[in-house]
Enzyme design. Sequence first.
Site, mmCIF file in Angstrom:
data_model
loop_
_atom_site.group_PDB
_atom_site.id
_atom_site.type_symbol
_atom_site.label_atom_id
_atom_site.label_comp_id
_atom_site.label_asym_id
_atom_site.label_seq_id
_atom_site.Cartn_x
_atom_site.Cartn_y
_atom_site.Cartn_z
ATOM 1 N N TYR A 178 0.828 -1.214 0.000
ATOM 2 C CA TYR A 178 0.000 0.000 0.000
ATOM 3 C C TYR A 178 0.862 1.263 0.000
ATOM 4 O O TYR A 178 0.657 2.173 0.803
ATOM 5 C CB TYR A 178 -0.958 0.000 1.201
ATOM 6 C CG TYR A 178 -2.159 -0.885 0.949
ATOM 7 C CD1 TYR A 178 -3.209 -0.410 0.173
ATOM 8 C CD2 TYR A 178 -2.236 -2.180 1.432
ATOM 9 C CE1 TYR A 178 -4.310 -1.218 -0.096
ATOM 10 C CE2 TYR A 178 -3.320 -2.993 1.164
ATOM 11 C CZ TYR A 178 -4.353 -2.497 0.399
ATOM 12 O OH TYR A 178 -5.440 -3.281 0.110
ATOM 13 N N TYR B 292 -14.443 -4.391 3.547
ATOM 14 C CA TYR B 292 -13.067 -4.792 3.226
ATOM 15 C C TYR B 292 -12.788 -6.092 3.976
ATOM 16 O O TYR B 292 -12.892 -6.142 5.205
ATOM 17 C CB TYR B 292 -12.042 -3.721 3.646
ATOM 18 C CG TYR B 292 -10.628 -4.200 3.397
ATOM 19 C CD1 TYR B 292 -10.102 -4.194 2.116
ATOM 20 C CD2 TYR B 292 -9.853 -4.710 4.433
ATOM 21 C CE1 TYR B 292 -8.817 -4.682 1.868
ATOM 22 C CE2 TYR B 292 -8.567 -5.193 4.197
ATOM 23 C CZ TYR B 292 -8.053 -5.176 2.915
ATOM 24 O OH TYR B 292 -6.789 -5.659 2.672
ATOM 25 N N ASP C 54 -16.572 -11.439 10.156
ATOM 26 C CA ASP C 54 -15.132 -11.190 9.964
ATOM 27 C C ASP C 54 -14.655 -10.306 11.120
ATOM 28 O O ASP C 54 -14.795 -9.092 11.100
ATOM 29 C CB ASP C 54 -14.912 -10.509 8.610
ATOM 30 C CG ASP C 54 -13.446 -10.151 8.384
ATOM 31 O OD1 ASP C 54 -12.643 -10.298 9.324
ATOM 32 O OD2 ASP C 54 -13.116 -9.708 7.269
ATOM 33 N N LYS D 162 -4.846 -10.694 12.983
ATOM 34 C CA LYS D 162 -4.349 -9.464 13.608
ATOM 35 C C LYS D 162 -4.018 -9.641 15.095
ATOM 36 O O LYS D 162 -2.966 -10.146 15.426
ATOM 37 C CB LYS D 162 -5.349 -8.330 13.381
ATOM 38 C CG LYS D 162 -5.415 -7.930 11.893
ATOM 39 C CD LYS D 162 -6.019 -6.579 11.704
ATOM 40 C CE LYS D 162 -6.193 -6.202 10.253
ATOM 41 N NZ LYS D 162 -5.041 -5.609 9.630
HETATM 42 N N1 PLP Z 1 -10.717 -8.573 7.268
HETATM 43 C C1 PLP Z 1 -10.733 -7.357 7.835
HETATM 44 C C2 PLP Z 1 -11.979 -6.872 8.506
HETATM 45 C C3 PLP Z 1 -9.588 -6.558 7.825
HETATM 46 O O1 PLP Z 1 -9.623 -5.330 8.379
HETATM 47 C C4 PLP Z 1 -8.419 -7.066 7.206
HETATM 48 C C5 PLP Z 1 -7.192 -6.251 7.158
HETATM 49 O O2 PLP Z 1 -7.170 -5.082 7.433
HETATM 50 C C6 PLP Z 1 -8.457 -8.334 6.615
HETATM 51 C C7 PLP Z 1 -9.618 -9.067 6.681
HETATM 52 C C8 PLP Z 1 -7.245 -8.891 5.938
HETATM 53 O O3 PLP Z 1 -6.274 -9.235 6.851
HETATM 54 P P1 PLP Z 1 -4.750 -9.405 6.388
HETATM 55 O O4 PLP Z 1 -4.239 -8.030 6.098
HETATM 56 O O5 PLP Z 1 -4.077 -10.044 7.545
HETATM 57 O O6 PLP Z 1 -4.764 -10.281 5.167
#
Ligand code: PLP
Length: 422
Positions: free
Chosen positions: A16, A143, A239, A268
């Site tokens: 990014y 996202y 998610d 995370k």
């Molecule tokens: N799902 C959500 C809600 C996220 O905020 C993110 C990343 O910011 C992801 C999935 C993707 O995670 P990663 O960056 O570890 O692939």
Amino acid sequence: MSNLSQRDSKYIWHPYTQMQTAGLPIGIVKGEGSYLFDENGKRYIDAVSSWWVNIHGHAHPYIANAIAAQAKELEQVIFAGFTHEPAIKFAEKFMPLLPRNQQKLFLSDNGSTAVEAAIKMALQFFFNHQKPRTKIIAFRDAYHGDTFGSMSVSARGIFTQPFNQLLFDVLFIDTPTATNHSTVVTQFQQHITEHENEIAAFIFEPLILGSAGMLMYDAVVLNQLMTVAKDHNIFCIADEVMTGFGRTGKLFACEYLSVSPDIMCFSKGITGGFMALGATTCTNQIYEAFLSNEKAKMFFHGHSYTGNPLACAAAYASLEVWEQENTLQKVKEISKLNLEFAVRLQGKKNIENVRALGTIIALDVITSEQKGYTNSIRDKLYSYFIEKGILLRPLGNTLYVLPPYCISEADLNFVFDAIETL
Ligand code: PLP
């Protein structure tokens, strides 16, 4: 030998980042608590938890020691046909923290893969039952990650533009706001009417869409949508990659809901921010659809580092720190300070839409430029805070604070003061 910033550019391509205009990256040599230290000795408050991963602070000794001890015993083993103590210990401690219907744990190595596994579980469930369903419902601004499946269920926008033609079709509904609940529910119902028995899952970021700009919405509408989904045997995929592990004020955002999701995604904060780990959990009902004498019905998914012992040891140690340091209490304290700061910001002329949920506070900086991720105000804000020794990474003109929970009240106030004097 020149410094880190200069040596970096010969080979390294950063995520990014517009490599032509971004300027040299800051070389970090040490992390401690909520601080990062660069190679020139400058200290930064990590007010975004290093992309939302850090929980108890950088280089937390308890987690660091747990990883080191594990590395000396077993660093990695194939997770098909083999298992190990750190994965089992983590599962035993983690699963009881989730809604009771979550009974099985599938490990991967980041948030996007946790989402990929979730989507594939839902789709293959119906395939295995010989009643294939191929559609998924998602929020228009969602996202869920950067791999092709997780991009497909995410907003079509600047992140996905070059790939849009290759993404699978998704049924989008408007992102809930304070005033559009009935429209969103109607859109959801319309999709179901138009695609009867074709929709496998509804995927959502519970209560807050992170990358879209920390857009917050009410549990009431999510409960309604999930109830409709369940009435039509559509799996609900929560998610919690960003919201999990205390960010919203509770251990998981789903604790605000009265309906339990069928599948949940985590990453995370799962390891306290130390190691790459993804987790996808599901109900027994879903798991059982993969049990058969036919090999063709097994779950066709896995990664080389699935269930990595170091990552599992870190995740287990992080859960121990939650107990040892009463981290939930720290979460509550930050949540309270956020609410107080939101009040302080009322009436401030150059900002709008101040919103807070748990440990996250966000606001939009008023700008004459067009809003969006590439807005130049973003770069100005970023530099302004870096100058002050604060790592904040605005999403376009949206500024948000999402700190590690070990941040002191004084440091959080320092960040707040810097925002207030914008
Ligand atoms: N799902 C959500 C809600 C996220 O905020 C993110 C990343 O910011 C992801 C999935 C993707 O995670 P990663 O960056 O570890 O692939």
